[in-house]
Enzyme design. Sequence first.
Site, PDB file in Angstrom:
ATOM      1  N   LYS A 225      -8.327  -5.674  -2.862  1.00  0.00           N
ATOM      2  CA  LYS A 225      -6.446  -5.388  -3.547  1.00  0.00           C
ATOM      3  C   LYS A 225      -6.526  -7.224  -2.875  1.00  0.00           C
ATOM      4  O   LYS A 225      -6.163  -7.221  -4.006  1.00  0.00           O
ATOM      5  CB  LYS A 225      -6.584  -5.003  -2.472  1.00  0.00           C
ATOM      6  CG  LYS A 225      -6.134  -3.254  -2.288  1.00  0.00           C
ATOM      7  CD  LYS A 225      -5.487  -2.586  -1.336  1.00  0.00           C
ATOM      8  CE  LYS A 225      -5.411  -0.836  -1.248  1.00  0.00           C
ATOM      9  NZ  LYS A 225      -4.148  -0.100  -0.214  1.00  0.00           N
TER      10      LYS A 225
ATOM     11  N   ASP B  76      -2.361  -0.028   6.297  1.00  0.00           N
ATOM     12  CA  ASP B  76      -2.907   0.709   7.274  1.00  0.00           C
ATOM     13  C   ASP B  76      -3.800   0.771   7.668  1.00  0.00           C
ATOM     14  O   ASP B  76      -4.099   1.490   8.503  1.00  0.00           O
ATOM     15  CB  ASP B  76      -1.832   2.075   7.548  1.00  0.00           C
ATOM     16  CG  ASP B  76      -2.516   2.780   6.351  1.00  0.00           C
ATOM     17  OD1 ASP B  76      -2.528   2.495   5.016  1.00  0.00           O
ATOM     18  OD2 ASP B  76      -2.390   4.569   6.568  1.00  0.00           O
TER      19      ASP B  76
ATOM     20  N   ASP C  92       0.743  -1.476   0.169  1.00  0.00           N
ATOM     21  CA  ASP C  92      -0.073  -0.250   0.040  1.00  0.00           C
ATOM     22  C   ASP C  92       1.241   1.008   0.226  1.00  0.00           C
ATOM     23  O   ASP C  92       2.599   0.793   0.829  1.00  0.00           O
ATOM     24  CB  ASP C  92      -0.366   0.149   1.646  1.00  0.00           C
ATOM     25  CG  ASP C  92      -1.708   1.551   1.667  1.00  0.00           C
ATOM     26  OD1 ASP C  92      -2.218   1.451   0.560  1.00  0.00           O
ATOM     27  OD2 ASP C  92      -1.980   1.558   2.495  1.00  0.00           O
ATOM     28  N   LEU C  93       0.655   2.131  -0.171  1.00  0.00           N
ATOM     29  CA  LEU C  93       1.545   3.816  -0.428  1.00  0.00           C
ATOM     30  C   LEU C  93       1.255   4.271   0.612  1.00  0.00           C
ATOM     31  O   LEU C  93       2.063   4.425   1.726  1.00  0.00           O
ATOM     32  CB  LEU C  93       1.292   4.338  -1.924  1.00  0.00           C
ATOM     33  CG  LEU C  93       1.555   3.770  -2.980  1.00  0.00           C
ATOM     34  CD1 LEU C  93       1.188   4.641  -5.158  1.00  0.00           C
ATOM     35  CD2 LEU C  93       3.042   3.471  -3.374  1.00  0.00           C
TER      36      LEU C  93
ATOM     37  N   THR D 268      -2.637  -0.353  -3.554  1.00  0.00           N
ATOM     38  CA  THR D 268      -3.292   1.161  -3.977  1.00  0.00           C
ATOM     39  C   THR D 268      -4.684   1.267  -3.691  1.00  0.00           C
ATOM     40  O   THR D 268      -5.412   1.042  -5.308  1.00  0.00           O
ATOM     41  CB  THR D 268      -2.216   2.339  -4.098  1.00  0.00           C
ATOM     42  OG1 THR D 268      -2.739   3.546  -4.262  1.00  0.00           O
ATOM     43  CG2 THR D 268      -2.146   1.884  -5.576  1.00  0.00           C
TER      44      THR D 268
END
Length: 280
Positions: free
Chosen positions: A195, A218, A9-10, A43
């Site tokens: 995702k 997160d 994830d970004l 993402t």
Amino acid sequence: MKPFLICLDLDGTLLNDDKEISPYTKEVLKTLQAQGHKLMIATGRPYRASQIYYHELNMDTPVVNFNGAFVHHPKDNNFKTVHEVLDLDLSKSIIQSLNDYGVSNIIAEVKDHVFINNFDQKLFDGFSMGTPKVETGDLLTALTESPTSILVEAEEVMIPRVKQMLTRFYAENIEHRRWGSPFPVIEIVKQGISKAKGIDYVKHHLDIDRNQIIAFGDEDNDLEMIKYAKYGIAMDNGLDELKHVANEVTYSNNEDGIGRYLNTFFELNIPYEATIKSKI
């Protein structure tokens, strides 16, 4: 060692609060690439807003964008792209319901065509990354094509009510998840999209076993991915709900959580303190 697929994830995960990949984490990731492991971005962002990091790490894998609604390979034209969209009539019904709730703003994206209901300079600047076509105005008339996603900006106190409404009236047709950054919004995509689904599709293309998948996240939109991966890792700055389902919790995005976890997991022995001191 069999190659691992490391899913990243970004915002709030790979990127620190300055929206950068730290030197230490980058060194760890580049070392793993050199050993034959695969890095992949997963993402909520569109590709135009994630390609800078894709190229910075010189990735050669597919990308999971829009939380799984758009899965594609920037460097392989033979890869079969997946693009799942929301039904146009359903989208307009949702937009009308959101208008009735008085949300702050609504954004619809059709890949790189962005529609913003009410002009907001911060939103306009944020969603202009990668020079898409951006239009502002009433989405009920401007939107004429099935969108990849709908984003809802609302006051913090309204977000639970909006999510409850979406679940009550549209649960059979949509998924909705909250982002924490770069904008605190609710994202709506087609039902069944996540995702995790995107990663499952990619793993077959890369011929990597599910037991060889590590994923970091997160936020709410990382939940399925963290559950899916053999090694689902939550960031210390992440949601408590995510930490409860994760295999482990690593340091925060500002403390090289990804780099430090992978350094230990793969026994790379890249000294963390020495790298930090070298930056001073």
